[in-house]
Structure formats: C-alpha cells, structure tokens
Write an enzyme that holds these catalytic residues in place. Structure first.
Site, mmCIF file in Angstrom:
data_model
loop_
_atom_site.group_PDB
_atom_site.id
_atom_site.type_symbol
_atom_site.label_atom_id
_atom_site.label_comp_id
_atom_site.label_asym_id
_atom_site.label_seq_id
_atom_site.Cartn_x
_atom_site.Cartn_y
_atom_site.Cartn_z
ATOM 1 N N ILE A 13 -14.999 -22.165 -7.777
ATOM 2 C CA ILE A 13 -16.175 -23.218 -8.237
ATOM 3 C C ILE A 13 -16.517 -23.063 -9.512
ATOM 4 O O ILE A 13 -17.032 -23.788 -10.031
ATOM 5 C CB ILE A 13 -17.235 -23.108 -7.050
ATOM 6 C CG1 ILE A 13 -18.105 -24.366 -6.959
ATOM 7 C CG2 ILE A 13 -18.103 -21.790 -7.424
ATOM 8 C CD1 ILE A 13 -19.045 -24.278 -6.005
ATOM 9 N N ASN A 26 -28.862 -15.370 -2.364
ATOM 10 C CA ASN A 26 -29.908 -14.794 -1.360
ATOM 11 C C ASN A 26 -31.392 -14.821 -2.114
ATOM 12 O O ASN A 26 -31.436 -15.403 -2.870
ATOM 13 C CB ASN A 26 -29.582 -13.101 -1.354
ATOM 14 C CG ASN A 26 -29.832 -12.506 -2.627
ATOM 15 O OD1 ASN A 26 -30.649 -12.541 -3.159
ATOM 16 N ND2 ASN A 26 -28.711 -11.863 -3.184
ATOM 17 N N ASP A 36 -21.944 -16.001 -5.431
ATOM 18 C CA ASP A 36 -22.969 -15.761 -6.091
ATOM 19 C C ASP A 36 -22.754 -14.877 -7.319
ATOM 20 O O ASP A 36 -22.900 -15.183 -8.443
ATOM 21 C CB ASP A 36 -23.995 -14.938 -5.339
ATOM 22 C CG ASP A 36 -25.399 -14.947 -5.901
ATOM 23 O OD1 ASP A 36 -26.271 -14.051 -5.258
ATOM 24 O OD2 ASP A 36 -25.814 -15.653 -6.875
ATOM 25 N N GLY A 121 -19.417 -16.777 4.136
ATOM 26 C CA GLY A 121 -18.703 -15.374 3.939
ATOM 27 C C GLY A 121 -19.690 -14.465 4.403
ATOM 28 O O GLY A 121 -19.776 -14.136 5.617
ATOM 29 N N TYR A 123 -22.696 -13.711 5.076
ATOM 30 C CA TYR A 123 -23.651 -14.218 6.131
ATOM 31 C C TYR A 123 -23.159 -14.699 7.531
ATOM 32 O O TYR A 123 -23.751 -15.109 8.231
ATOM 33 C CB TYR A 123 -24.439 -15.445 5.598
ATOM 34 C CG TYR A 123 -25.812 -14.872 4.461
ATOM 35 C CD1 TYR A 123 -25.561 -13.525 4.049
ATOM 36 C CD2 TYR A 123 -26.613 -15.720 4.157
ATOM 37 C CE1 TYR A 123 -26.546 -13.082 3.166
ATOM 38 C CE2 TYR A 123 -27.601 -15.309 3.086
ATOM 39 C CZ TYR A 123 -27.362 -14.005 2.623
ATOM 40 O OH TYR A 123 -28.513 -13.539 1.640
HETATM 41 N N1 APR Z 1 -15.518 -20.240 -5.609
HETATM 42 C C1 APR Z 1 -15.782 -20.990 -4.484
HETATM 43 N N2 APR Z 1 -15.977 -20.281 -3.141
HETATM 44 C C2 APR Z 1 -16.189 -18.850 -3.165
HETATM 45 C C3 APR Z 1 -15.973 -18.240 -4.607
HETATM 46 C C4 APR Z 1 -15.636 -18.905 -5.660
HETATM 47 N N3 APR Z 1 -15.379 -18.217 -6.886
HETATM 48 N N4 APR Z 1 -16.119 -16.940 -4.202
HETATM 49 C C5 APR Z 1 -16.186 -16.895 -2.675
HETATM 50 N N5 APR Z 1 -16.307 -18.159 -2.183
HETATM 51 C C6 APR Z 1 -16.618 -18.547 -1.020
HETATM 52 C C7 APR Z 1 -16.262 -17.454 0.113
HETATM 53 O O1 APR Z 1 -14.908 -17.369 0.474
HETATM 54 C C8 APR Z 1 -17.011 -18.180 1.272
HETATM 55 O O2 APR Z 1 -16.217 -18.946 2.004
HETATM 56 O O3 APR Z 1 -17.833 -18.908 -0.689
HETATM 57 C C9 APR Z 1 -18.180 -18.963 0.729
HETATM 58 C C10 APR Z 1 -19.729 -18.413 0.581
HETATM 59 O O4 APR Z 1 -19.490 -16.754 1.091
HETATM 60 P P1 APR Z 1 -20.318 -15.921 0.151
HETATM 61 O O5 APR Z 1 -20.223 -15.978 -1.227
HETATM 62 O O6 APR Z 1 -20.116 -14.457 1.005
HETATM 63 O O7 APR Z 1 -21.910 -16.469 0.610
HETATM 64 P P2 APR Z 1 -22.809 -16.382 1.881
HETATM 65 O O8 APR Z 1 -21.650 -16.147 3.206
HETATM 66 O O9 APR Z 1 -23.686 -17.625 1.669
HETATM 67 O O10 APR Z 1 -23.680 -14.889 1.769
HETATM 68 C C11 APR Z 1 -24.540 -14.834 0.646
HETATM 69 O O11 APR Z 1 -23.612 -13.158 -0.227
HETATM 70 O O12 APR Z 1 -22.970 -12.528 -2.463
HETATM 71 C C12 APR Z 1 -23.936 -12.674 -1.587
HETATM 72 O O13 APR Z 1 -25.958 -12.799 -3.104
HETATM 73 C C13 APR Z 1 -25.190 -13.476 -1.926
HETATM 74 O O14 APR Z 1 -26.544 -12.301 -0.698
HETATM 75 C C14 APR Z 1 -26.067 -13.565 -0.771
HETATM 76 C C15 APR Z 1 -24.900 -13.552 0.313
#
Ligand code: APR
Length: 170
Positions: A13, A26, A36, A121, A123
C-alpha cells in the site's frame, strides 16, 4: 457502475499513488508493526511528528494526516477492533472504521483511496467477515457519494485477496 469503482490489488500500500492510503493503526497513533510500520517507514519521520499532535484515536474512529514521502497525498489512520470472538461489538466497530474513513475522504475531496485489510493481521479479525464488512460499507458510500471515484482493497497475501474477491463477487 459500483463494481468499476472498487478493485482488489495485491500490492504494498505504501507504493500506491492514490489520494489517500488508509493505515490500520492503534489507539496511540504512534506507529507499530504491520502496515502501520510500513507506512511510517515509507512516509518518514514527519508522519510520526504530525501523529504526535493528534492525541491518539479511539477504536472505530479515524484521523487524517499528510502523506509526506509517500506517493499518496494523505494517510487516513483508523483503529480497528481487536477480535475477541465477535461478542464485544467488533463488527459494528469495524464497520464504523470504514464509515469514518469515508467521511474524512469526502470532507477532504479525496476521490481515490486504498484500504489494507483493517484488523485482519495482528488484531486477528476473521478475513471473510472483515472483507464482507469492508465491501458492504464501501458499497453504501459509493452509492451515496459520487465524489469517491475509486476504492482499492489492497491485499498483502493470497488469503486476503481471495477473501476480498469472494466478498466482491456479484
Ligand atoms: N501493504 C498492504 N497491506 C499490508 C502491508 C502493506 N505494506 N503490511 C501488512 N499488510 C496487511 C496485513 O497482511 C494484514 O492483512 O495489512 C493487514 C492488517 O494487518 P496489521 O498491519 O497487522 O493491522 P491490524 O490487524 O489492524 O493490527 C493493528 O498492528 O501494526 C500494529 O500499530 C498497529 O497495533 C496496531 C495493530
């Protein structure tokens, strides 16, 4: 046609030249792992500096910042629910994330935006139901708001992609 205004992309992304990318953040808004971490790494330190001024973000809410070194002009940070079995209001909170992101997009004349799979991910939200919520909320907004031209659901792995393709299937 609604269908043409939504698409699935298997991409990082942080590389997408859309008006806004959405961050799965978060409540501190001070960065983390996953998408993030990737967004903060790509945007550079100014993003964190601006996030520090925002005073955090409650689950289900969203806040907007500039994109700095990202190709995207804005980052819309939203905090998805942590999955704890589905009985703690997670579906409503996840739906609210999408609605609040779209409200900021409309308010800031954003016409193209890209979402990661919020909460799917770290969460732990089940992919299928999260994708269905994402697509359902997007359909509602695209029907009501012609200003939103293109919504990309960005999938970072094949399991996420198939969940979105299933949710988007007519
Ligand atoms: N581009 C697109 N999608 C991505 C990327 C990227 N570069 N990196 C990871 N993802 C995807 C993951 O594979 C997952 O499908 O984003 C989705 C969301 O996963 P997370 O990043 O783990 O987010 P989330 O599950 O909402 O958890 C949020 O994780 O990173 C920490 O600070 C954040 O505490 C918060 C938590």
């Amino acid at each position: 046609m609604l269908a043409q205004r939504m698409a699935v992309a298997t991409d990082d992304i942080t590389t997408l030249p859309v008006d806004a990318i959405v961050n799965a953040a978060n409540e501190t808004l001070l960065g983390g792992g996953g998408v993030d971490g990737a967004i903060h790494r790509a945007a550079g330190p100014e993003l964190l500096a601006e996030c520090r001024t925002l005073g955090g973000c409650p689950t289900g809410e969203a806040k907007i910042t500039a994109g700095y070194r990202l190709p995207a002009r804005y980052v819309i940070h939203t905090v998805g629910p942590v999955w704890s079995g589905g009985g703690a209001g997670e579906p409503a909170l996840l739906a609210r994330c999408y609605r609040r992101v779209f409200a900021l997009a409309v308010a800031n004349d954003i016409s193209t935006l890209a979402f990661p799979a919020i909460s799917c991910g770290v969460y732990g939200y089940p992919l299928g139901s999260a994708a269905r919520i994402a697509v359902a909320e997007t359909r509602i907004v695209l029907t009501a708001q012609s200003s939103i031209e293109q919504v990309l659901f960005v999938c970072f792995d094949p399991a996420v992609r198939s969940a979105y393709e299933e949710a988007l299937a007519p």
